[in-house]
Design an enzyme around this catalytic site. Structure first.
Site, short mmCIF file in Angstrom:
data_model
loop_
_atom_site.label_atom_id
_atom_site.label_comp_id
_atom_site.label_asym_id
_atom_site.label_seq_id
_atom_site.Cartn_x
_atom_site.Cartn_y
_atom_site.Cartn_z
N GLY A 11 23.15 22.08 48.03
CA GLY A 11 24.40 22.24 47.65
C GLY A 11 24.54 23.06 46.63
O GLY A 11 25.45 23.05 45.90
N THR A 13 25.45 26.14 45.87
CA THR A 13 26.35 27.02 45.89
C THR A 13 27.77 26.56 46.08
O THR A 13 28.65 27.25 46.11
CB THR A 13 26.15 28.38 46.87
N GLY A 14 27.87 25.33 45.84
CA GLY A 14 29.10 24.85 45.99
C GLY A 14 29.95 24.73 44.58
O GLY A 14 29.42 25.37 43.57
N ILE A 16 30.41 22.38 42.08
CA ILE A 16 29.71 21.97 40.86
C ILE A 16 28.26 22.33 40.86
O ILE A 16 27.65 22.50 39.83
CB ILE A 16 29.89 20.69 40.54
N GLY A 17 27.67 22.48 42.07
CA GLY A 17 26.38 22.97 42.54
C GLY A 17 26.08 24.36 41.66
O GLY A 17 25.04 24.38 40.98
N LYS A 143 30.76 7.20 47.46
CA LYS A 143 29.60 7.02 46.55
C LYS A 143 29.03 5.68 46.52
O LYS A 143 27.78 5.68 46.05
CB LYS A 143 30.18 7.71 45.38
N ARG A 147 24.96 4.68 46.54
CA ARG A 147 24.19 3.77 45.56
C ARG A 147 23.80 2.87 46.37
O ARG A 147 22.48 2.57 46.05
CB ARG A 147 25.20 3.56 44.49
#
Length: 330
Positions: A11, A13-14, A16-17, A143, A147
Site C-alpha cells: 500500500g 502508493t496510497g 498515507i502510504g 480494524k 487486531r
C-alpha cells in the site's frame, strides 16, 4: 550478514502510504532492504511514482495481493511488514471488508514466514480501543478484526510454547491534522470557520509527514513499540486554538465563525448511517474527536525518541499555502 531490518510495504502508493514510504526511504541507511509489494495495475497506472521509488532505492515486487504464492515470495527475507492501507470514509463497506480479509491473510502468511517478526497493520488513526464504548463504534469494526487476528496468533503461539508469535505495533496517531484543518472547516479565502460546539474541545493531531516519521521511530525502537498500541501525535489543540493561528497567519483579521451544535452532528451521523452514505464514517470520527476520544492520558512519543514533531503553526502554514497557492499574499 547485515543486522539491519528488511522492510516490506503493502500500500506504499496510497493516501498515507506515500508519506510512510517517503520517510522510510529518507532514512534508508537505517534499514536493509526496503521492498514495496504492488500490483501490475499500479505499475501501469502510476509509472512515474514507481520510477521515483526505484530511484530512491526501493525494491519493487509486482504481484497480486490476493495470491498467497505471490505473498509468500514477497515475504522472503523480510523482517517487518507494513500495511498502510486506509480504511476511512472514502472506503465503502465492501472495500473495508476486502481490506480486512486481505490483512488477515497477510498476517497468517507473515506468521508462517521464517523471517518476518513484526507486522504493522493499517492503523494510523483514532485509537479503536480507547474506552469501553470504542468497541461499538461502527468505523472501528474492521480494524478491531485485524487486531483480534494478531492477538489470536500470539495466544496460539504461547499455548504451543512457541514464543509470542508474530509481533505487532499498532501506531495510533489520532486524526491527520490536514483532515481537521481542511477548507470546509477553515476557509482561508473566505476567512470563515465552522467549529464544533463551543470550539474548546481539544484534539490530538498528527500531520501526515509526522505519521511517516513516527513510523520510522517505532521501527528504530522495536522494544518500546512491541505488541502494543503506540499513541503518538504532532500536537494537541482546540478548534479555537486552530482558528487563532489561522487568523494570525492571514493578517490578524477576525474570521466569521459558525458553531455546529453536537446535536446536529449526531443527527447528520445517524441519518448518514441509515442511508448508507459513505460520509457516515466521517461524521462518526468527527464526533469521536469532539467528544475527547483522542485525549489520551499521555502520548508515547518519548518512548521512541519522537518528540521532535511539527507544531500547530507548521500545520496551519501548510493549510494556508494549499488553499491560496504558494507565494500568494492575503
Amino acid at each position: 550478514m547485515s543486522s539491519k531490518q528488511n522492510l516490506l510495504i503493502i500500500g506504499a502508493t496510497g493516501y498515507i502510504g506515500t508519506h510512510i514510504t517517503s520517510q522510510i526511504l529518507a532514512n534508508k541507511t537505517s534499514f536493509g532492504r526496503t521492498a514495496i509489494f504492488t500490483s501490475p495495475h499500479t505499475v501501469e497506472k502510476k509509472p512515474d511514482i514507481i520510477d521515483g521509488l526505484k530511484k530512491q532505492g526501493a525494491e519493487i515486487i509486482v504481484g497480486d495481493t490476493t495470491n498467497e504464492d505471490d505473498l509468500v515470495k514477497a515475504f522472503q527475507g523480510i523482517i517487518n511488514s507494513f500495511s498502510p492501507l486506509q480504511m476511512n470514509k472514502h472506503n465503502h463497506k465492501r472495500r473495508r471488508r476486502a481490506i480486512v480479509a486481505s490483512q488477515t491473510t497477510w498476517i497468517k502468511l507473515a506468521s508462517q514466514s521464517p523471517t518476518v517478526t513484526r507486522f504493522f497493520p493499517s492503523e494510523y488513526g483514532t485509537d479503536i480501543e480507547y474506552g469501553p464504548e470504542s468497541a461499538t463504534e461502527k468505523p472501528h469494526q474492521a480494524k478491531l478484526q485485524v487486531r483480534a487476528a494478531l492477538r489470536e496468533l500470539e495466544a496460539e503461539a504461547k499455548g504451543k510454547g512457541e514464543g509470542k508469535g508474530l509481533e505487532y505495533t499498532f501506531l495510533v496517531t489520532g486524526p491527520y491534522a490536514e483532515a481537521v484543518l481542511r477548507a470546509a472547516s477553515f476557509d482561508v479565502k473566505g476567512k470563515k470557520a465552522v467549529l464544533m460546539g463551543d470550539g474548546k474541545g481539544r484534539i490530538s493531531l498528527t500531520t501526515k509527514d509526522d505519521v511517516g516519521r513516527l513510523t520510522v521511530k517505532a521501527l528504530l525502537h522495536p522494544s518500546a513499540s512491541k505488541n502494543r498500541a503506540l499513541r503518538v501525535n504532532s500536537f494537541t489543540a482546540s478548534e479555537l486554538d486552530i482558528l487563532a493561528e489561522f487568523e494570525r497567519q492571514t493578517g490578524g483579521e477576525k474570521w466569521s465563525v459558525q458553531h455546529m451544535p453536537f446535536e446536529e452532528l449526531r443527527r447528520l451521523e445517524s441519518e448518514a448511517w441509515e442511508k448508507g452514505d459513505p460520509m457516515a464514517t466521517g461524521y462518526t470520527l468527527r464526533r469521536i474527536w469532539a467528544e475527547g476520544g483522542t485525549l489520551y492520558e499521555e502520548r508515547d512519543n518519548g518512548l521512541v525518541d519522537g518528540e521532535d514533531t511539527e507544531g500547530l503553526g507548521d500545520a496551519v502554514g501548510v493549510a494556508v499555502a494549499s488553499q491560496v497557492g504558494q507565494g500568494s499574499h492575503l
